[in-house]
Write an enzyme that holds these catalytic residues in place. Structure first.
Site, short mmCIF file in Angstrom:
data_model
loop_
_atom_site.label_atom_id
_atom_site.label_comp_id
_atom_site.label_asym_id
_atom_site.label_seq_id
_atom_site.Cartn_x
_atom_site.Cartn_y
_atom_site.Cartn_z
N ASP A 123 20.66 8.25 88.45
CA ASP A 123 21.86 8.50 88.19
C ASP A 123 22.32 7.84 86.95
O ASP A 123 22.00 6.48 86.51
CB ASP A 123 22.92 7.75 89.39
CG ASP A 123 24.25 8.04 89.35
OD1 ASP A 123 24.58 8.80 90.27
OD2 ASP A 123 24.96 7.86 88.44
N ILE A 124 23.20 8.33 86.01
CA ILE A 124 23.73 8.03 84.89
C ILE A 124 24.46 6.75 84.79
O ILE A 124 24.57 6.11 83.84
CB ILE A 124 24.18 9.09 84.01
CG1 ILE A 124 24.24 8.95 82.39
CG2 ILE A 124 25.86 9.35 84.59
CD1 ILE A 124 24.66 10.26 81.62
N ASN A 160 27.87 13.12 99.54
CA ASN A 160 29.44 13.31 99.54
C ASN A 160 29.36 14.75 99.44
O ASN A 160 29.08 15.52 98.67
CB ASN A 160 30.04 12.55 98.21
CG ASN A 160 30.03 10.98 98.30
OD1 ASN A 160 30.21 10.49 99.26
ND2 ASN A 160 29.54 10.60 97.21
N GLU A 206 31.90 14.60 93.37
CA GLU A 206 32.22 14.83 91.92
C GLU A 206 31.58 15.85 91.43
O GLU A 206 32.04 16.77 90.59
CB GLU A 206 32.06 13.63 90.94
CG GLU A 206 32.75 12.37 91.30
CD GLU A 206 32.33 11.16 90.45
OE1 GLU A 206 31.33 11.30 89.75
OE2 GLU A 206 32.76 10.04 90.77
N VAL A 207 30.35 16.27 91.67
CA VAL A 207 29.55 17.14 91.09
C VAL A 207 29.19 18.13 92.21
O VAL A 207 28.67 18.02 93.18
CB VAL A 207 28.23 16.81 90.57
CG1 VAL A 207 27.33 17.94 89.94
CG2 VAL A 207 28.43 15.75 89.44
N HIS A 244 23.52 16.88 96.34
CA HIS A 244 22.73 15.78 95.92
C HIS A 244 22.68 14.75 96.95
O HIS A 244 23.87 14.38 97.77
CB HIS A 244 23.23 15.29 94.49
CG HIS A 244 24.63 15.05 94.37
ND1 HIS A 244 25.63 15.78 94.42
CD2 HIS A 244 25.30 13.78 94.23
CE1 HIS A 244 26.67 15.44 93.99
NE2 HIS A 244 26.84 13.95 94.09
N HIS A 260 22.21 10.76 97.06
CA HIS A 260 22.12 9.36 96.29
C HIS A 260 20.99 8.31 97.18
O HIS A 260 21.29 8.32 98.43
CB HIS A 260 23.39 8.56 96.33
CG HIS A 260 24.55 9.25 95.66
ND1 HIS A 260 25.09 8.89 94.16
CD2 HIS A 260 25.46 10.13 95.98
CE1 HIS A 260 25.92 9.60 93.91
NE2 HIS A 260 26.23 10.37 95.10
P1 AMP Z 1 29.28 12.46 93.82
O1 AMP Z 1 30.47 11.63 93.56
O2 AMP Z 1 28.28 12.20 95.05
O3 AMP Z 1 29.58 13.90 93.26
O4 AMP Z 1 28.08 11.53 92.70
C1 AMP Z 1 27.98 12.39 91.61
C2 AMP Z 1 26.96 11.31 90.67
O5 AMP Z 1 26.49 12.17 89.57
C3 AMP Z 1 27.78 10.28 90.25
O6 AMP Z 1 27.03 9.23 90.75
C4 AMP Z 1 27.49 10.42 88.39
O7 AMP Z 1 27.21 9.02 88.03
C5 AMP Z 1 26.25 11.21 88.46
N1 AMP Z 1 25.97 11.99 87.45
C6 AMP Z 1 27.02 12.71 86.72
N2 AMP Z 1 26.47 13.07 85.51
C7 AMP Z 1 25.36 12.78 85.52
C8 AMP Z 1 24.23 13.26 84.54
N3 AMP Z 1 24.33 13.79 83.56
N4 AMP Z 1 22.82 12.42 84.82
C9 AMP Z 1 22.62 11.69 86.01
N5 AMP Z 1 23.72 11.61 87.01
C10 AMP Z 1 24.80 12.10 86.61
#
Ligand code: AMP
Length: 118
Positions: free
Chosen positions: A33-34, A91, A99-100, A104, A106
């Site tokens: 994770d970034i 999530n 968010e994404v 995924h 974690h």
């Molecule tokens: P979520 O809230 O479960 O969708 O988490 C999305 C996660 O993606 C967050 O913990 C971000 O820090 C992570 N994230 C977003 N962009 C990147 C990226 N380019 N590389 C790695 N992790 C990312």
């Protein structure tokens, strides 16, 4: 809702943006994770186009589902966090603040993570 081909994890899968890869097989990619929230914070994603756990659990093949879950356990072993403990979170949707929009998981560990619900 249609899968967004331009989400950040789709771009990582296509190699359009870099990631710190920790694991890969036919169905799964995992990378750090970034914005890590623990010493170990790995994101494990399917290579298939699934928006979230809801989509993946309903539409993915059994092979994809098994492969992703086995990958989580394998990465935890590789990271040496089985004995000390770890947390697995996914999530889905607005209330979970996803968010994404690519499924995924974690994987967090390497230190005391604190309480999950307090
Ligand atoms: P979520 O809230 O479960 O969708 O988490 C999305 C996660 O993606 C967050 O913990 C971000 O820090 C992570 N994230 C977003 N962009 C990147 C990226 N380019 N590389 C790695 N992790 C990312």
């Amino acid at each position: 809702m249609a899968y967004d081909q331009n989400n950040i994890f789709a771009k990582i899968l296509r190699g359009e943006i870099p990631s710190a890869k920790v694991f890969e097989n036919d169905h799964v990619l995992a990378f750090n994770d970034i914005a890590e929230k623990a010493p170990v914070h790995v994101l494990i994603i399917p290579k298939g186009a699934y928006e979230s756990f809801a989509d993946f659990s309903q539409h993915a093949s059994e092979e994809e589902i098994v492969s992703l879950n086995r990958a989580i356990g394998e990465i935890a072993r590789e990271k040496g966090i089985v004995e000390t403990g770890y947390r697995v979170i996914s999530n889905h949707g607005v209330h979970a603040r996803q968010e994404v929009p690519h499924y995924h998981v974690h994987l967090l560990g390497g230190d005391d993570l604190g309480g999950c619900f307090n």
